[in-house]
Scaffold this active site. Structure first.
Site, PDB file in Angstrom:
ATOM      1  CB  SER A  86       9.956   2.399   1.831  1.00 38.31           C
ATOM      2  OG  SER A  86       9.655   3.523   2.622  1.00 38.31           O
ATOM      3  CG  ASP A 272       2.269   4.236   0.565  1.00 40.26           C
ATOM      4  OD1 ASP A 272       2.197   4.492   1.783  1.00 40.26           O
ATOM      5  OD2 ASP A 272       3.301   4.393  -0.105  1.00 40.26           O
ATOM      6  CG  HIS A 331       4.845   1.986   2.468  1.00 37.41           C
ATOM      7  ND1 HIS A 331       5.170   2.999   1.594  1.00 37.41           N
ATOM      8  CD2 HIS A 331       6.008   1.642   3.078  1.00 37.41           C
ATOM      9  CE1 HIS A 331       6.463   3.267   1.673  1.00 37.41           C
ATOM     10  NE2 HIS A 331       6.999   2.448   2.566  1.00 37.41           N
TER      11      HIS A 331
END
Length: 357
Positions: A86, A272, A331
């Site tokens: 991330s 994601d 994600h």
């Protein structure tokens, strides 16, 4: 701590009874793993002062790792790999740059891994509309009119990001962040879909009990915690990074220097939205570095574990840079596809895709 308990650590907290259960696909089945709460004042970490940029956080990370390996020199000679997901698309390149800048380091850095990261916003923001509108391998979650709204918002967004790239001015970069996130991402938010997994509605994923576990008095006492509680995300720290203009910086420009010294893996779960695989594939393909031509010509190869009956993704690699698309993962790849993730990780640290030049 989220990586530790919800993704790839030796145990998970799967139920409301808050009892740890051994995780068979932990990344520490073939490595010693350090999990860091950072920047300071996030998670259980604490300081009387905040940091508001990735560059400032990198100084803390270098100091911490230097002290750790000085205290435990038996580990200092072992290969060290740095990994994150991330916003670690910012952290990992800048932390690696900081480590590699010290010739007298006691950190034996061998590679870097970034999962579903934000590294080149100018390129990646262009791929929010395609991902949301059916071009990323999953059905569109937006109407045609909403897809058009996202298209219409892109030009101004990219113009602002480019100004940030050109100046690195905090106010200019903050303006780009607020405008792009409102105009481009706001449309997706109204869809009710999950930022982290386009296949499901917001809030419909597997519940996490790690916060409750970490905030239990027994756990906090055992860990010697010196803060009042654990929070997965410190909104104040997040706000400081946005205000400082850190979000939209051209972090990808640090990658070529890294590639001169260590292999870099960019991997992305393909369900994601927020750091989607289309954008990550695009910036790795567009990266300006001496190996660009070789990387562009490299063939995409299937990924399958020794025990797998079907491919779990694909990989393209050349001269120390690798990109992987991991199928049916959002994600947090190790949470969604734990067995493929540990296969990928073990093969990576084993050097399977490292440049032999």
């Amino acid at each position: 701590m989220i990586g530790l308990l919800d993704e790839l650590g030796p145990a998970k907290i799967p139920n409301m009874d808050l009892k740890p259960v051994r995780h068979p696909y932990s990344w520490n089945n073939n490595a010693s793993v350090l999990f860091l709460d950072q920047p300071v004042n996030a998670g259980f970490s604490y300081s009387s002062q905040n940091v508001s940029t990735t560059a400032a956080a990198s100084k803390d990370i270098y100091a911490l790792l230097t002290l750790f390996f000085a205290q435990f020199p038996q580990y200092a000679k072992q290969d060290f790999h740095i990994s994150g997901e991330s916003y670690a698309g910012h952290y990992i390149p800048i932390f690696s740059r900081e480590i590699l800048s010290h010739k007298d380091r006691n950190i034996n850095l061998k590679s870097a891994l970034i999962g579903n990261g934000l590294t080149d916003p100018l390129t990646q923001y262009e791929y929010y509309r395609p991902m949301a509108c059916g071009e990323g391998g999953y059905p569109s979650v937006l109407s045609k009119s909403d897809c058009q709204i996202m298209d219409n918002a892109l030009h101004r967004c990219q113009s602002l990001i480019k100004s940030c790239y050109d100046t690195s001015d905090a106010r200019t970069c903050e303006t780009a962040t607020s405008n792009c996130n409102d105009a481009v991402l706001g449309t997706f938010i109204r869809s009710g879909k999950d930022f982290y997994d386009i296949r499901q509605n917001d809030g419909a994923g597997t519940p996490s009990y790690s916060d409750q576990f970490l905030n239990s008095k027994t756990v906090m006492q055992a860990l010697g915690v010196e803060v009042d509680r654990f929070d997965a995300c410190n909104r104040s720290v997040n706000g400081n990074f946005v205000s400082a203009g850190d979000w939209m910086l051209p972090i990808h420009r640090s990658i070529p220097k890294m590639l001169e010294q260590i292999p870099v893996l960019i991997y992305a779960g393909d369900a994601d939205f927020i750091c989607n695989w289309l954008g990550n594939r695009a910036w790795t393909n567009a990266l300006e570095w001496p190996g660009n031509r070789a990387f562009s010509k490299a063939k995409v190869q299937p990924l399958r574990s020794a025990t797998g009956k079907a491919d779990y993704g694909n990989v393209k690699t050349a001269q120390n840079l690798s990109f992987m698309q991991i199928y049916q993962a959002g994600h947090m790849v190790p949470a969604d596809q734990p067995e493929p993730a540990v296969d990928m990780f073990n093969r990576w640290i084993g050097g399977e895709w490292f440049s032999k030049r």
